[in-house]
Motif scaffolding. Sequence first.
Motif, mmCIF file in Angstrom:
data_model
loop_
_atom_site.group_PDB
_atom_site.id
_atom_site.type_symbol
_atom_site.label_atom_id
_atom_site.label_comp_id
_atom_site.label_asym_id
_atom_site.label_seq_id
_atom_site.Cartn_x
_atom_site.Cartn_y
_atom_site.Cartn_z
ATOM 1 N N VAL A 42 -3.516 4.829 7.300
ATOM 2 C CA VAL A 42 -4.915 5.037 7.714
ATOM 3 C C VAL A 42 -5.589 3.978 6.188
ATOM 4 O O VAL A 42 -7.095 3.661 7.374
ATOM 5 C CB VAL A 42 -5.479 6.641 6.383
ATOM 6 N N THR A 43 -4.643 3.566 6.018
ATOM 7 C CA THR A 43 -5.737 2.227 5.323
ATOM 8 C C THR A 43 -5.926 0.746 6.736
ATOM 9 O O THR A 43 -6.485 0.560 6.305
ATOM 10 C CB THR A 43 -5.009 2.296 4.091
ATOM 11 N N ASN A 44 -4.634 1.059 7.448
ATOM 12 C CA ASN A 44 -4.868 0.138 8.120
ATOM 13 C C ASN A 44 -5.882 0.251 9.228
ATOM 14 O O ASN A 44 -6.130 -0.353 9.313
ATOM 15 C CB ASN A 44 -3.198 0.515 8.719
ATOM 16 N N VAL A 45 -5.691 1.754 9.437
ATOM 17 C CA VAL A 45 -7.184 1.113 10.756
ATOM 18 C C VAL A 45 -8.410 1.634 10.261
ATOM 19 O O VAL A 45 -9.027 0.399 10.882
ATOM 20 C CB VAL A 45 -7.154 3.205 11.052
ATOM 21 N N VAL A 46 -8.734 1.496 9.062
ATOM 22 C CA VAL A 46 -10.186 1.453 8.500
ATOM 23 C C VAL A 46 -9.889 -0.217 8.080
ATOM 24 O O VAL A 46 -11.543 -0.743 8.041
ATOM 25 C CB VAL A 46 -9.926 1.499 6.478
ATOM 26 N N LYS A 47 -9.039 -1.165 7.268
ATOM 27 C CA LYS A 47 -8.829 -1.932 7.278
ATOM 28 C C LYS A 47 -9.535 -2.792 9.004
ATOM 29 O O LYS A 47 -10.301 -4.283 9.328
ATOM 30 C CB LYS A 47 -7.632 -2.922 6.940
ATOM 31 N N THR A 48 -8.386 -2.465 9.714
ATOM 32 C CA THR A 48 -9.161 -2.903 11.250
ATOM 33 C C THR A 48 -10.526 -2.880 11.303
ATOM 34 O O THR A 48 -10.981 -3.740 12.380
ATOM 35 C CB THR A 48 -8.079 -2.545 12.307
ATOM 36 N N GLY A 49 -10.712 -1.482 11.591
ATOM 37 C CA GLY A 49 -12.408 -1.373 12.056
ATOM 38 C C GLY A 49 -13.225 -1.947 11.219
ATOM 39 O O GLY A 49 -14.255 -2.613 11.514
ATOM 40 N N THR A 50 -13.241 -1.621 10.056
ATOM 41 C CA THR A 50 -14.053 -2.384 9.179
ATOM 42 C C THR A 50 -13.395 -4.154 9.625
ATOM 43 O O THR A 50 -14.930 -4.910 9.504
ATOM 44 C CB THR A 50 -13.894 -2.310 7.325
ATOM 45 N N TYR A 51 -13.001 -5.036 9.888
ATOM 46 C CA TYR A 51 -13.298 -6.478 10.038
ATOM 47 C C TYR A 51 -14.160 -6.339 11.680
ATOM 48 O O TYR A 51 -14.333 -7.377 12.175
ATOM 49 C CB TYR A 51 -11.486 -7.379 10.289
ATOM 50 N N THR A 56 1.256 -1.141 -0.036
ATOM 51 C CA THR A 56 0.648 0.108 -0.107
ATOM 52 C C THR A 56 0.723 1.014 -0.551
ATOM 53 O O THR A 56 0.544 2.385 -1.108
ATOM 54 C CB THR A 56 -1.018 0.123 1.312
#
Length: 68
Positions: free
Chosen positions: A29-38, A9
């Motif tokens: 930001v991508t990592n935070v969004v992925k973690t939140g979505t999971y 990324t």
Amino acid sequence: MEGVGGSLTVSGAWLIIGDVSDALNIGRVTNVVKTGTYYLYERTWGSQGYLTFAGLRSPLPRGTESVA
């Protein structure tokens, strides 16, 4: 960062944008969004009775599991 996925990324963002600092911010930001979505995904399926605490799907309705 999450290893290979995070590195890809950040590398892709760096190639497109050309700024390392911005690429690292995109990676964060991508990592935070992925973690939140999971997290939300797991909470949703868990609340529907499809997951147990161990993360295994039970084919039986709640409360009908028997110990053999």
